[in-house]
Design a protein around this motif. Structure first.
Motif, short mmCIF file in Angstrom:
data_model
loop_
_atom_site.label_atom_id
_atom_site.label_comp_id
_atom_site.label_asym_id
_atom_site.label_seq_id
_atom_site.Cartn_x
_atom_site.Cartn_y
_atom_site.Cartn_z
N TRP A 70 -4.52 0.05 10.56
CA TRP A 70 -4.21 -0.73 9.37
C TRP A 70 -5.49 -1.40 8.92
N VAL A 71 -5.88 -1.17 7.67
CA VAL A 71 -7.16 -1.67 7.19
C VAL A 71 -6.92 -2.68 6.07
N ALA A 72 -7.29 -3.94 6.35
CA ALA A 72 -7.16 -5.00 5.34
C ALA A 72 -8.52 -5.28 4.74
N THR A 73 -8.55 -5.33 3.41
CA THR A 73 -9.72 -5.77 2.67
C THR A 73 -9.25 -6.78 1.63
N ALA A 74 -10.18 -7.33 0.85
CA ALA A 74 -9.78 -8.35 -0.11
C ALA A 74 -10.69 -8.30 -1.31
N ASP A 75 -10.16 -8.83 -2.40
CA ASP A 75 -10.96 -8.97 -3.61
C ASP A 75 -10.47 -10.21 -4.36
N GLY A 76 -11.30 -11.23 -4.37
CA GLY A 76 -10.95 -12.44 -5.11
C GLY A 76 -9.62 -13.02 -4.73
N ASP A 77 -9.42 -13.29 -3.46
CA ASP A 77 -8.21 -13.90 -2.91
C ASP A 77 -7.01 -12.96 -2.89
N GLU A 78 -7.18 -11.73 -3.34
CA GLU A 78 -6.06 -10.77 -3.36
C GLU A 78 -6.20 -9.82 -2.16
N PRO A 79 -5.22 -9.82 -1.27
CA PRO A 79 -5.31 -8.94 -0.10
C PRO A 79 -4.92 -7.51 -0.42
N TYR A 80 -5.55 -6.57 0.28
CA TYR A 80 -5.16 -5.17 0.21
C TYR A 80 -4.99 -4.67 1.64
N LEU A 81 -4.08 -3.74 1.83
CA LEU A 81 -3.75 -3.26 3.18
C LEU A 81 -3.21 -1.86 3.06
N VAL A 82 -3.80 -0.93 3.79
CA VAL A 82 -3.28 0.45 3.85
C VAL A 82 -3.50 1.01 5.24
N PRO A 83 -2.72 2.02 5.60
CA PRO A 83 -2.99 2.76 6.83
C PRO A 83 -4.03 3.84 6.57
N LEU A 84 -5.01 3.93 7.45
CA LEU A 84 -6.01 4.98 7.36
C LEU A 84 -6.28 5.52 8.76
N THR A 117 -9.62 0.19 -1.10
CA THR A 117 -10.32 -0.11 0.15
C THR A 117 -11.82 0.13 0.02
N ALA A 118 -12.21 1.29 -0.54
CA ALA A 118 -13.64 1.58 -0.70
C ALA A 118 -14.27 0.61 -1.68
N ARG A 119 -13.58 0.30 -2.76
CA ARG A 119 -14.16 -0.61 -3.75
C ARG A 119 -14.33 -2.02 -3.18
N ASN A 120 -13.30 -2.50 -2.46
CA ASN A 120 -13.42 -3.85 -1.88
C ASN A 120 -14.55 -3.91 -0.85
N LEU A 121 -14.66 -2.85 -0.04
CA LEU A 121 -15.72 -2.85 0.98
C LEU A 121 -17.10 -2.78 0.32
#
Lengths: 150, 150
Positions: free
Chosen positions: B27-41, B60-64
């Motif tokens: 499970w990969v969590a990233t974020a952008d401006g206080d907004e969480p993102y989460l997907v399985p990879l 995920t790639a954009r946030n990273l």
């Protein structure tokens, strides 16, 4: 070999089964200023809300209080339920009433015994997606803008 | 009844086993401006880096790319590995060389066949934590500032 894609109705039933399951373990992602946070928490499902319980000083509670947004995953990485949700209410465990009863009845611990710093976090789902393999990516959105599509 | 807490050495061995496993679902969590993102990879583990593969245009790639930070979970919610990591390098699949070989060898798909928009994301772990139940919360930190403590 992947199975046939499930129907929207079957997916919704699977989502509700996961949310109603005894000890519904969830991965909860929140964020603070581009920094992601992620922890496993035990969820409950009550009045169409995802209910979490944690210490008010935990990063999850602080991020939700500050920014209001979570992304919650249930299931396994190839049997995914993803819920984008907004914090609706934070309730100290001492004041939780029916929410506290419902959480304790569904789960294997009772946050009301964990101390005054614990809170219930009520999350209102806005979008719910569910898929297993690539062949289920189409049709994965079951709720949009808080409204079930099926 | 919870088992006895594992030793730090046993936890490290379990972490490496999960990272080296065929088809290491994360499970990969990233974020952008206080907004969480989460997907399985699906992850791979190569040269002490967590290797992900996804479309360069995915959140995920954009946030990273924008913010450089991920929090990655492996295992189950009661057998947790959590990795705070920083993006070290983004490699188009066509240029991946040994990383591409290693990823394809460990997993059940080969991102190099997925199209030119796919990239490998190399994440450098900074902190690694592992625990099962509450009795393992003490001693859960196995890596700090990129250095194994065991």
């Amino acid at each position: 070999m992947a199975e046939q894609p499930r129907s929207p109705e079957a997916r919704k039933a699977d989502v509700l089964a996961k949310l109603h399951a005894p000890v519904a373990d969830a991965w909860v992602a929140t964020a603070d200023g581009d920094e992601p946070y992620l922890v496993p928490l035990t969820a409950a499902w009550c009045e169409e809300r995802v209910v979490l319980a944690t210490d008010a000083s935990s990063p999850t509670a602080r991020n939700l209080t500050a920014h209001g947004r979570a992304r919650v995953a249930l299931g396994a990485t190839r049997d995914v339920v993803l819920i984008d949700a907004t914090l609706e209410k934070t309730i100290p465990v001492a004041d939780a009433g029916e929410i506290g009863e419902a959480y304790a009845a569904q789960n294997d611990w009772d946050p009301r015994t964990a101390g005054d710093s614990y809170v219930f976090l009520l999350l209102r789902p806005e979008r719910i997606q569910a898929w297993r393999e690539v062949n289920e990516l189409a049709g994965r959105t079951l709720m949009r803008n808080g409204t079930w599509l099926v």
